[in-house]
Design an enzyme around this catalytic site. Structure first.
Site, PDB file in Angstrom:
ATOM      1  N   GLU A   3       0.887  -1.159   0.000  1.00  0.00           N
ATOM      2  CA  GLU A   3       0.000   0.000   0.000  1.00  0.00           C
ATOM      3  C   GLU A   3       0.929   1.214   0.000  1.00  0.00           C
ATOM      4  OE1 GLU A   3      -3.487  -0.112   2.429  1.00  0.00           O
ATOM      5  OE2 GLU A   3      -3.604  -2.284   2.359  1.00  0.00           O
ATOM      6  N   LYS A  52       0.451   4.794  -4.776  1.00  0.00           N
ATOM      7  CA  LYS A  52       1.141   3.502  -4.920  1.00  0.00           C
ATOM      8  C   LYS A  52       2.111   3.509  -6.092  1.00  0.00           C
ATOM      9  CE  LYS A  52      -2.996   1.353  -3.060  1.00  0.00           C
ATOM     10  NZ  LYS A  52      -4.251   0.690  -3.447  1.00  0.00           N
ATOM     11  N   ARG A 256     -13.087  -7.138  -4.315  1.00  0.00           N
ATOM     12  CA  ARG A 256     -12.079  -7.117  -3.243  1.00  0.00           C
ATOM     13  C   ARG A 256     -12.734  -7.541  -1.938  1.00  0.00           C
ATOM     14  NH1 ARG A 256      -7.808  -3.874  -4.320  1.00  0.00           N
ATOM     15  NH2 ARG A 256      -6.804  -5.201  -2.799  1.00  0.00           N
TER      16      ARG A 256
END
Length: 268
Positions: A3, A52, A256
């Site tokens: 992350e 990211k 997710r």
DNA sequence: CGAGCATGGTGAC
DNA sequence: TCACCCTGCTCGA
């Protein structure tokens, strides 16, 4: 692993190891070989992370744009032989940086770098970031808050762990429509992310459990999370909530995994 | 030893 | 919404 905190940490490590130094660049695995040849022997200015995304800036207007994706990793260590599949290796006599399994590793330039950054929302790890920019987008969306938090064009750097944990810490229902979030709630959520991610960057792992909720403080046996940090709900489906004991829930949202405590994060 | 899974994102439909 | 990409780890046979 990756992350936003990991990428900022990497940018710091790469800058410390290589800024102002001529480096050897190679692609032992071969997929970045032509580009590596162009960079070999050149000097690195610095490395920079936004969300990211990681940018390794060389002194001749060349930029390596790296995105680790789900399984990518990069390490900065004392010199050692290549082991396994290494897409990109940057090396001096003192340090070796190895990149494995990235989603993307491309040779670009400053213009492409700025264009990429312009598409990203504010990054909690950027001291100059403007959280209002994220709220403008967020409070006009009917999508679930949990879905919007992972949208990198709204907010850059937050991944599945920070999403689950910050929603828990703020007592927010993940499925709350984003446009129901008040400015005060957003303000607290952003501030919490800034603190959590800065600590994650420093420590190299994600810890989100407040001191009063550690197993020791709650009079429970110590526990070990299988991903390196101490967290409230991420990947703890079916296990008791650290605060109230209710089994942690899991469901899929937009492909997710989403984790939350139905008691501590009630619908409203 | 193979299957499944993972803290992410893209491109096709 | 799905298939797919990339690597490495864990789990069950």
């Amino acid at each position: 692993m990756p992350e936003g905190h990991i990428l900022h940490r990497l940018a710091d490590q790469l800058t410390t190891a290589f800024a102002g130094r001529r480096v050897a660049v190679s692609s032992p695995q071969g997929r970045f070989a032509a580009e590596a040849l162009l960079l070999d022997g050149h000097t690195i200015d610095r490395a920079r992370a936004v969300g990211k995304h990681l940018f390794v800036e060389f002194d001749d207007e060349r930029v390596v744009h790296i995105h680790l994706g789900l399984i990518g990793r990069m390490t900065v260590e004392p010199p050692h032989p290549v082991v396994g599949q290494v897409r990109l290796r940057i090396a001096t006599e003192a340090y070796v940086a190895d990149l494995r399994g990235p989603q993307g590793c491309r040779l670009t330039g400053p213009a492409a770098e700025e264009a990429m950054i312009a598409r990203l929302g504010p990054d909690p790890l950027d001291p100059q970031a403007d959280p209002e920019r994220a709220y403008d987008r967020l409070h006009r969306s009917h999508r679930p808050l949990a879905a919007v938090l992972l949208d990198q064009s709204v907010l850059a750097g937050v991944g599945n762990v920070y999403r689950a944990e910050v929603l828990f810490r703020q007592g927010l229902d993940p499925l709350l429509p984003a446009d129901d979030l008040t400015p005060a709630q957003w303000s607290r959520l952003w501030a919490d992310l800034v603190g959590l991610m800065a600590e994650g960057c420093r420590a190299g792992r994600i810890d989100t459990v407040r001191p009063e909720h550690t197993p020791e403080a709650m009079g429970r046996p110590p526990r070990v999370d299988d991903h390196g940090g101490e967290v409230y709900v991420y990947r703890r489906a079916g296990r008791p909530c650290l605060v109230c004991g209710t089994p942690v829930r899991r469901r899929e949202l937009a492909g997710r995994n989403l984790y939350w405590c139905p008691t501590c994060q009630p619908e409203r």
